[in-house]
Design a protein around this motif. Structure first.
Motif, PDB file in Angstrom:
ATOM      1  N   ILE A  52      62.339  64.680  28.606  1.00 35.79           N
ATOM      2  CA  ILE A  52      63.551  64.520  27.803  1.00 35.79           C
ATOM      3  C   ILE A  52      63.234  64.390  26.320  1.00 35.79           C
ATOM      4  O   ILE A  52      64.089  63.998  25.540  1.00 35.79           O
ATOM      5  N   GLU A  53      62.005  64.724  25.922  1.00 37.20           N
ATOM      6  CA  GLU A  53      61.633  64.631  24.516  1.00 37.20           C
ATOM      7  C   GLU A  53      62.389  65.644  23.658  1.00 37.20           C
ATOM      8  O   GLU A  53      62.439  65.515  22.439  1.00 37.20           O
ATOM      9  N   ASN A  54      62.960  66.670  24.293  1.00 38.12           N
ATOM     10  CA  ASN A  54      63.679  67.704  23.547  1.00 38.12           C
ATOM     11  C   ASN A  54      65.193  67.508  23.601  1.00 38.12           C
ATOM     12  O   ASN A  54      65.950  68.445  23.347  1.00 38.12           O
ATOM     13  N   VAL A  55      65.638  66.296  23.935  1.00 37.58           N
ATOM     14  CA  VAL A  55      67.068  65.990  24.024  1.00 37.58           C
ATOM     15  C   VAL A  55      67.478  65.093  22.855  1.00 37.58           C
ATOM     16  O   VAL A  55      66.807  64.105  22.560  1.00 37.58           O
ATOM     17  N   VAL A  56      68.575  65.461  22.199  1.00 37.40           N
ATOM     18  CA  VAL A  56      69.103  64.706  21.056  1.00 37.40           C
ATOM     19  C   VAL A  56      70.484  64.165  21.429  1.00 37.40           C
ATOM     20  O   VAL A  56      71.302  64.880  22.026  1.00 37.40           O
ATOM     21  N   ILE A  57      70.721  62.902  21.093  1.00 37.12           N
ATOM     22  CA  ILE A  57      72.043  62.283  21.304  1.00 37.12           C
ATOM     23  C   ILE A  57      72.786  62.294  19.974  1.00 37.12           C
ATOM     24  O   ILE A  57      72.271  61.796  18.963  1.00 37.12           O
ATOM     25  N   ILE A  58      73.983  62.864  19.969  1.00 32.25           N
ATOM     26  CA  ILE A  58      74.829  62.891  18.771  1.00 32.25           C
ATOM     27  C   ILE A  58      75.992  61.940  18.986  1.00 32.25           C
ATOM     28  O   ILE A  58      76.845  62.170  19.863  1.00 32.25           O
ATOM     29  N   MET A  81      73.225  74.142  11.453  1.00 33.16           N
ATOM     30  CA  MET A  81      72.408  73.008  11.024  1.00 33.16           C
ATOM     31  C   MET A  81      71.171  72.777  11.887  1.00 33.16           C
ATOM     32  O   MET A  81      70.181  72.218  11.411  1.00 33.16           O
ATOM     33  N   ALA A  82      71.221  73.174  13.159  1.00 30.10           N
ATOM     34  CA  ALA A  82      70.150  72.756  14.062  1.00 30.10           C
ATOM     35  C   ALA A  82      69.628  73.857  14.967  1.00 30.10           C
ATOM     36  O   ALA A  82      68.601  73.678  15.610  1.00 30.10           O
ATOM     37  N   GLY A  83      70.291  74.972  15.054  1.00 32.04           N
ATOM     38  CA  GLY A  83      69.917  75.983  16.028  1.00 32.04           C
ATOM     39  C   GLY A  83      70.729  75.819  17.302  1.00 32.04           C
ATOM     40  O   GLY A  83      71.290  74.756  17.576  1.00 32.04           O
ATOM     41  N   VAL A  84      70.799  76.877  18.088  1.00 35.77           N
ATOM     42  CA  VAL A  84      71.629  76.856  19.290  1.00 35.77           C
ATOM     43  C   VAL A  84      70.904  76.107  20.406  1.00 35.77           C
ATOM     44  O   VAL A  84      69.788  76.478  20.792  1.00 35.77           O
ATOM     45  N   PRO A  85      71.486  75.024  20.936  1.00 34.50           N
ATOM     46  CA  PRO A  85      70.842  74.302  22.047  1.00 34.50           C
ATOM     47  C   PRO A  85      70.890  75.128  23.330  1.00 34.50           C
ATOM     48  O   PRO A  85      71.807  75.930  23.531  1.00 34.50           O
ATOM     49  N   ILE A  86      69.898  74.913  24.201  1.00 36.34           N
ATOM     50  CA  ILE A  86      69.889  75.635  25.470  1.00 36.34           C
ATOM     51  C   ILE A  86      70.849  74.999  26.477  1.00 36.34           C
ATOM     52  O   ILE A  86      71.216  75.622  27.463  1.00 36.34           O
ATOM     53  N   TYR A  87      71.254  73.763  26.221  1.00 39.39           N
ATOM     54  CA  TYR A  87      72.217  73.086  27.094  1.00 39.39           C
ATOM     55  C   TYR A  87      72.877  71.959  26.314  1.00 39.39           C
ATOM     56  O   TYR A  87      72.239  71.327  25.463  1.00 39.39           O
ATOM     57  N   GLN A  88      74.143  71.754  26.554  1.00 37.02           N
ATOM     58  CA  GLN A  88      74.840  70.631  25.920  1.00 37.02           C
ATOM     59  C   GLN A  88      75.829  70.023  26.907  1.00 37.02           C
ATOM     60  O   GLN A  88      76.412  70.726  27.726  1.00 37.02           O
ATOM     61  N   GLU A 116      64.959  73.849  22.920  1.00 30.74           N
ATOM     62  CA  GLU A 116      63.868  74.555  23.585  1.00 30.74           C
ATOM     63  C   GLU A 116      62.602  73.725  23.659  1.00 30.74           C
ATOM     64  O   GLU A 116      61.871  73.753  24.642  1.00 30.74           O
ATOM     65  N   ASP A 117      62.294  72.976  22.604  1.00 30.86           N
ATOM     66  CA  ASP A 117      61.080  72.157  22.590  1.00 30.86           C
ATOM     67  C   ASP A 117      61.330  70.922  21.736  1.00 30.86           C
ATOM     68  O   ASP A 117      62.382  70.769  21.100  1.00 30.86           O
ATOM     69  N   GLU A 118      60.338  70.036  21.710  1.00 33.48           N
ATOM     70  CA  GLU A 118      60.480  68.765  20.994  1.00 33.48           C
ATOM     71  C   GLU A 118      60.577  68.968  19.487  1.00 33.48           C
ATOM     72  O   GLU A 118      61.335  68.269  18.806  1.00 33.48           O
ATOM     73  N   GLU A 119      59.811  69.925  18.941  1.00 31.41           N
ATOM     74  CA  GLU A 119      59.829  70.141  17.495  1.00 31.41           C
ATOM     75  C   GLU A 119      61.203  70.608  17.028  1.00 31.41           C
ATOM     76  O   GLU A 119      61.701  70.177  15.979  1.00 31.41           O
ATOM     77  N   THR A 120      61.832  71.492  17.796  1.00 30.59           N
ATOM     78  CA  THR A 120      63.185  71.928  17.453  1.00 30.59           C
ATOM     79  C   THR A 120      64.158  70.757  17.523  1.00 30.59           C
ATOM     80  O   THR A 120      65.054  70.622  16.691  1.00 30.59           O
ATOM     81  N   ALA A 121      63.976  69.892  18.519  1.00 33.84           N
ATOM     82  CA  ALA A 121      64.841  68.715  18.641  1.00 33.84           C
ATOM     83  C   ALA A 121      64.669  67.771  17.454  1.00 33.84           C
ATOM     84  O   ALA A 121      65.643  67.201  16.958  1.00 33.84           O
TER      85      ALA A 121
END
Length: 441
Positions: A52-58, A81-88, A116-121
């Motif tokens: 879950i390192e690539n998951v962001v809570i807004i 602002m952030a790129g298209v998430p693979i799932y929301q 997609e990955d932690e760096e993008t998150a």
């Protein structure tokens, strides 16, 4: 018991084998933890944060029954602002509608974005944090893996202890030297010995000598008011206080410690032109990312943190942030973009970056709030130098060049600014830079 082929049959010859009872007896207390009982197996057990390192809570999105319309509007913000998430995922709950009172599905005010990955998150979290959706809603972005940090937050707030003020005297007294002699600092013996001198004539004068004062050299602030020393735990700032020369304290003397800023394994630091802020940075260590932190010197508070990709070398380009001459803005370059941030909030200017496809470097004007950035030749497209104004982002001038690898930016200090480009075809790579301006009569 009856033996059959070397085995014993429980319950007699013609009876069924009873099911064993694994329940603990009444009143049993298990005082041995799994970590103590099975240390090897528990060390290999998956952590709760794995995957879950690539998951962001807004947090801070509107609570509304118009879920589809909200998702459509937020999709545009994510893409910009952030790129298209693979799932929301948008958690919802049943709540009465304001006008009719009818029970309808409403959003709960927060959502989960998987990238997609932690760096993008990490980049998404940095760009979306404190983003103003509208006048009533400002996003608060956090990584899902930060939940342990929030769980450890105490329920009762304890007022921090106020630090007792200590008068350091005139911090600019080094500028009042009668003969205007400069000071300089020498570090030698593999960094274990540091000495500061007054550059008198005909002989220099030793002012201060100290062992293990810094791990890797020192840095003066632009006016010389501060000296920065490097330590494993972070950066320390020192001020010139000859009135404490007789002190035996490690924090007091010819140079006295005034500030400390935490940043483990710090490699680099930088002052803003007005000395109000400092920037600290460290290189990648193993699986850890490189980080850049901005601190307010006046309050010693962290203002913003960036996570930086260092590539295969493990080193980031320094200075990572570049400051405008008046310290109102700083900017950083990422792939095909230049992001400008406004002080003191350190928020992204106009909530969007400047798109510069192929940008290889940029620099601020030494006088005005202009940025010059440079794009090298790409196929048949010539190299290009573009000058834009900040904060309006207007293009002041665009000039194409051939056979160029770097450029510098020059401007006049009097009357109106007249920028011109200097092209160096001899260098293999470079950036648009702004050297000092020249006066015009």
């Amino acid at each position: 018991m009856v033996e059959e082929g070397g085995w014993q049959r429980a319950g007699g010859e013609n009876t069924e084998i009873p099911e064993p009872d694994f329940d603990d007896p009444e009143g049993f207390v298990d005082d041995i933890s799994n970590d103590e009982l099975l240390p090897d197996m528990m060390a290999k057990a998956p952590r709760e944060a794995d995957g879950i390192e690539n998951v962001v809570i807004i947090d801070g999105i509107p609570k509304t029954e118009k879920v589809a319309k909200l998702k459509e509007k937020l999709d545009g913000i994510w893409a910009k602002m952030a790129g298209v998430p693979i799932y929301q995922e948008f958690p919802t709950e049943m709540a009465p509608q304001k006008k009719s009172g009818e029970m309808m599905e409403h959003t709960k005010g927060y959502c989960f974005l998987e990238f997609e990955d932690e760096e993008t998150a990490l980049r998404a979290m940095e760009n979306l944090h404190k983003y103003a959706f509208d006048k009533k809603h400002v996003f608060c972005a956090n990584l899902f893996t930060d939940f342990e940090k929030f769980e450890a937050t105490p329920e009762t707030w304890v007022e921090p202890t106020r630090k007792q003020h200590e008068d350091m005297g005139n911090l600019m007294q080094h500028m009042e030297e009668p003969d205007a002699f400069d000071q300089f600092i020498v570090t030698f013996a593999d960094g274990k010995q540091t000495e500061s001198y007054l550059n008198r004539r005909p002989e220099i004068e030793l002012l201060h000598s100290r062992k293990s004062w810094t791990n890797r050299g020192v840095d003066f602030s632009p006016t010389g008011k501060f000296v920065a020393t490097y330590h494993d735990q972070g950066i320390a700032l020192w001020v010139y206080t000859p009135q404490f020369a007789a002190s035996q304290s490690k924090a007091r003397g010819i140079w006295s410690r005034s500030h400390r800023f935490k940043h483990d394994q710090v490699d680099n630091m930088q002052f803003s032109p007005d000395e109000r802020y400092i920037v600290t940075g460290n290189g990648a260590r193993g699986d850890a990312h490189s980080t850049v932190i901005i601190y307010d010197v006046w309050s010693s508070q962290e203002k913003r943190k960036f996570t930086v990709q260092t590539g295969e070398t493990g080193h980031m380009e320094w200075p990572h942030l570049k400051w405008s001459a008046d310290s109102r803005y700083f900017a950083r370059q990422t792939e095909d973009t230049i992001s400008v941030y406004e002080l003191p909030a350190c928020g992204l200017l106009d909530k969007r970056s400047v798109k510069c496809p192929g940008v290889r470097g940029f620099s601020w004007s030494p006088k005005d709030n202009y940025i010059a950035y440079w794009v090298p030749e790409q196929g048949e497209a010539p190299a290009r130098v573009t000058i834009i104004s900040v904060p309006r982002r207007h293009e002041i001038r665009v000039k194409n060049f051939t056979m160029s690898t770097t450029s510098k930016w020059r401007g006049r200090t009097r009357a109106r600014t007249s920028p011109c480009a200097w092209i160096d075809p001899s260098r293999a790579r470079g950036a648009a830079t702004c050297p000092h301006s020249r006066s015009s009569t």
